[in-house]
Each structure stands twice: as C-alpha cells, then as structure tokens.
Design an enzyme around this catalytic site. Structure first.
Site, short mmCIF file in Angstrom:
data_model
loop_
_atom_site.label_atom_id
_atom_site.label_comp_id
_atom_site.label_asym_id
_atom_site.label_seq_id
_atom_site.Cartn_x
_atom_site.Cartn_y
_atom_site.Cartn_z
CG ASP A 177 -2.10 -0.78 1.16
OD1 ASP A 177 -2.45 -1.15 0.03
OD2 ASP A 177 -2.72 -1.04 2.20
CE LYS A 190 -7.15 -0.51 -0.58
NZ LYS A 190 -7.63 -0.94 0.72
CG MET A 224 -8.51 7.22 6.86
SD MET A 224 -9.49 5.81 6.32
CE MET A 224 -9.91 5.08 7.89
N1 SAH Z 1 -3.97 0.47 9.33
C1 SAH Z 1 -3.43 1.80 9.48
C2 SAH Z 1 -4.47 2.87 9.24
C3 SAH Z 1 -5.05 2.88 7.84
S1 SAH Z 1 -6.15 4.19 7.58
C4 SAH Z 1 -2.79 1.93 10.86
O1 SAH Z 1 -2.98 1.08 11.74
O2 SAH Z 1 -2.04 2.90 11.06
C5 SAH Z 1 -5.08 5.43 6.91
C6 SAH Z 1 -4.93 6.58 7.88
O3 SAH Z 1 -3.92 6.29 8.85
C7 SAH Z 1 -4.46 7.89 7.26
O4 SAH Z 1 -5.52 8.60 6.66
C8 SAH Z 1 -3.92 8.61 8.47
O5 SAH Z 1 -4.98 9.13 9.27
C9 SAH Z 1 -3.28 7.48 9.25
N2 SAH Z 1 -1.83 7.35 8.98
C10 SAH Z 1 -1.19 6.23 8.61
N3 SAH Z 1 0.14 6.44 8.53
C11 SAH Z 1 0.35 7.73 8.88
C12 SAH Z 1 1.52 8.55 9.01
N4 SAH Z 1 2.74 8.07 8.77
N5 SAH Z 1 1.34 9.84 9.40
C13 SAH Z 1 0.11 10.33 9.65
N6 SAH Z 1 -1.01 9.60 9.54
C14 SAH Z 1 -0.91 8.31 9.17
#
Ligand code: SAH
Length: 260
Positions: free
Chosen positions: A38, A60, A171
């Site tokens: 991803d 995505k 998100m």
């Molecule tokens: N499974 C992932 C989340 C997926 S949803 C987890 O556990 O982290 C995707 C959202 O995760 C993004 O829209 C943002 O809100 C957050 N996100 C993921 N990586 C990030 C990063 N390095 N910095 C800031 N937000 C992040």
C-alpha cells in the site's frame, strides 16, 4: 489435478519508518515470493528486505483506488493459488481501518492458509512522534480511535463527547469541519487542545496545534493534508515536535492567526 496452494501473510508495516517494522514482518518479507503493498506501507525497504520477490503497488489514494479492494483480494488469491507465498504489506496494523479482516476472509473463502503479523498502528505511534501520549495519569485514562472517512452520526458525537478521554481520528482531514462542529454541538469545550500530525515518522512530519474552536481554520491556513492523525484532548498540551515545545507550537499558530 490441483496445483500446490501457497500461503498468505498479512503484514502490518508500521507508520512508515523501517525501524518500526517488527522482526516477524522482516522475516515474512524475507520469505515472500510476491509482495502487494500500500501507499502508506514502508515499501522503500522492499529491495533490501524482499530482494527475490515481485513487488506490486496496489496503493490506494484518498478518492482514487487504482485496483480496488476486490481486485486486491483477487490478486492475493490468484498468486497464492499459483503456489506463491504472498505478503500483503499494509501501513500500520492490518486490523485497524486496514481492511485486513476482509482480505483474511477472502483467503478463507478460497481455502488458502493465511496468517496476520500485527504492526505498529499510526493511531498510537503518530501522536507519539509528536510527543503526545494518549493517556497521562490525572489527565486522560482512555482513548477512542475513530475513522473520519465518513462524518459521525449525532449519537456517536454525543457519546464521544461524553466519554471525556482522548479522541484519535484517522482519515479525518476531509471531515474535520463536521467533526469539530459536531463535538462542539455535543458539549465539548471549544478550548480543548487539538493536534494534527501529518506524515508521522517521515522527514516531512509536521504538527499543527490549536483548539477545537480554531483547528479547522488553522489546518486550512497551513494546508494540512492526508495522511494525518488528529488528536483531541488535554494530552495535546504535552506535545513537542522534535525540538519545538507545545508553547512554541501554540505561539506559532497564534502568530499566524494574528497575521490573518
Ligand atoms: N492500518 C493503518 C491505518 C489505515 S487508515 C494503521 O494502523 O495505522 C489510513 C490513515 O492512517 C491515514 O488517513 C492517516 O490518518 C493514518 N496514517 C497512517 N500512517 C500515517 C503517518 N505516517 N502519518 C500520519 N497519519 C498516518
């Protein structure tokens, strides 16, 4: 005649810094024939950690899904049916807003063995990158992680406001206006501190701090964009982004607001 069935490992890759991959993740990548990754997964390490595997970008982007969820599931199943060890590398943890459970179900439906390697979720680690603890003795003894993908319902806002702990939103950039307005309607203090931490654990990390009443304007002004984690609650007062303390972060925001 049936071909040898392969296997699938769903791997949580953490928030982006390769140092936050688990040993189990590194091992799974080393044993992969195919890696489907991803946009938010730490894919830059693939040439080093999965040099013998085929790397497929199924990234995505918000509002733009080049392959689509069912297409990804089909790819996973097709490769495994050919006997491959398929690693599905995801950002953060596969079971936190990652649709990991859907991919596991798709494997079960196809009779393919599947294993899940948990990852360091951005819900906890991205606030930490900005020095924000989600709990702090005497300040917050609970945190709720919500998806901002779609606006929350009125009763959800009321319950969230009523809990009184830390609120973490993933998100949530697009729905920030409806969330802040909704929480205020539900009785949250407009002076509650709020932080938006963008691109956590990368060299482009940035923390924007304001209040529930001011964060929307502030985010708009500085151009906060996805991916970002929002933190709402008193624990934000402990924030520090690398060398900048919360006082500096708040002063910076106030200065910008005054400049208009
Ligand atoms: N499974 C992932 C989340 C997926 S949803 C987890 O556990 O982290 C995707 C959202 O995760 C993004 O829209 C943002 O809100 C957050 N996100 C993921 N990586 C990030 C990063 N390095 N910095 C800031 N937000 C992040």
């Amino acid at each position: 005649m049936t071909a040898a069935v392969g296997r699938v490992t769903l791997v949580g890759g953490g928030p982006g810094d390769p140092d936050l991959l688990t040993l189990a993740a590194v091992r799974a990548l080393g044993e992969a024939d195919v890696v489907l990754y991803d946009r938010l997964a730490p894919y830059r390490v693939l040439p080093e950690l999965a040099p013998q595997a085929e790397h497929i970008d199924v990234g995505k982007r918000p509002g733009h899904h080049p392959i689509g969820q069912s297409g990804i599931e089909q790819l996973i199943v097709e490769h495994a049916r050919r006997g491959a060890h398929v690693v599905r590398l995801k950002g953060g943890d596969p079971y936190v807003f990652g649709r990991g459970s859907e991919e596991v179900l798709a494997c079960h439906a196809a009779g393919i063995p599947v294993r899940v390697v948990p990852g360091v979720t951005s819900a906890v680690s991205v606030p930490a990158a900005a020095g924000i603890p989600l709990t702090h003795r005497g300040t917050s003894r609970l945190f709720t992680v919500v998806s901002g993908h779609a606006p929350l319902e009125e009763h959800e806002l009321e319950h969230l406001a009523g809990l009184g702990g830390t609120i973490v939103v993933l998100m949530g950039v697009g729905t920030l206006p409806s969330l802040t307005a909704g929480l205020r309607r539900a009785g949250c203090d407009p002076d509650t501190p709020v932080a938006a931490v963008e691109r956590g654990w990368t060299d482009r990390q940035r923390t924007t701090v304001s209040t529930l009443g001011g964060i929307m304007e502030e985010c708009f002004r500085v151009g906060v964009s996805s991916p970002a984690v929002l933190v709402i609650g008193e624990v934000v007062r402990l924030a520090h982004d690398r060398d900048a303390s919360i006082e500096e972060l708040l002063a910076r925001s106030a200065e910008l607001t005054a400049r208009g």
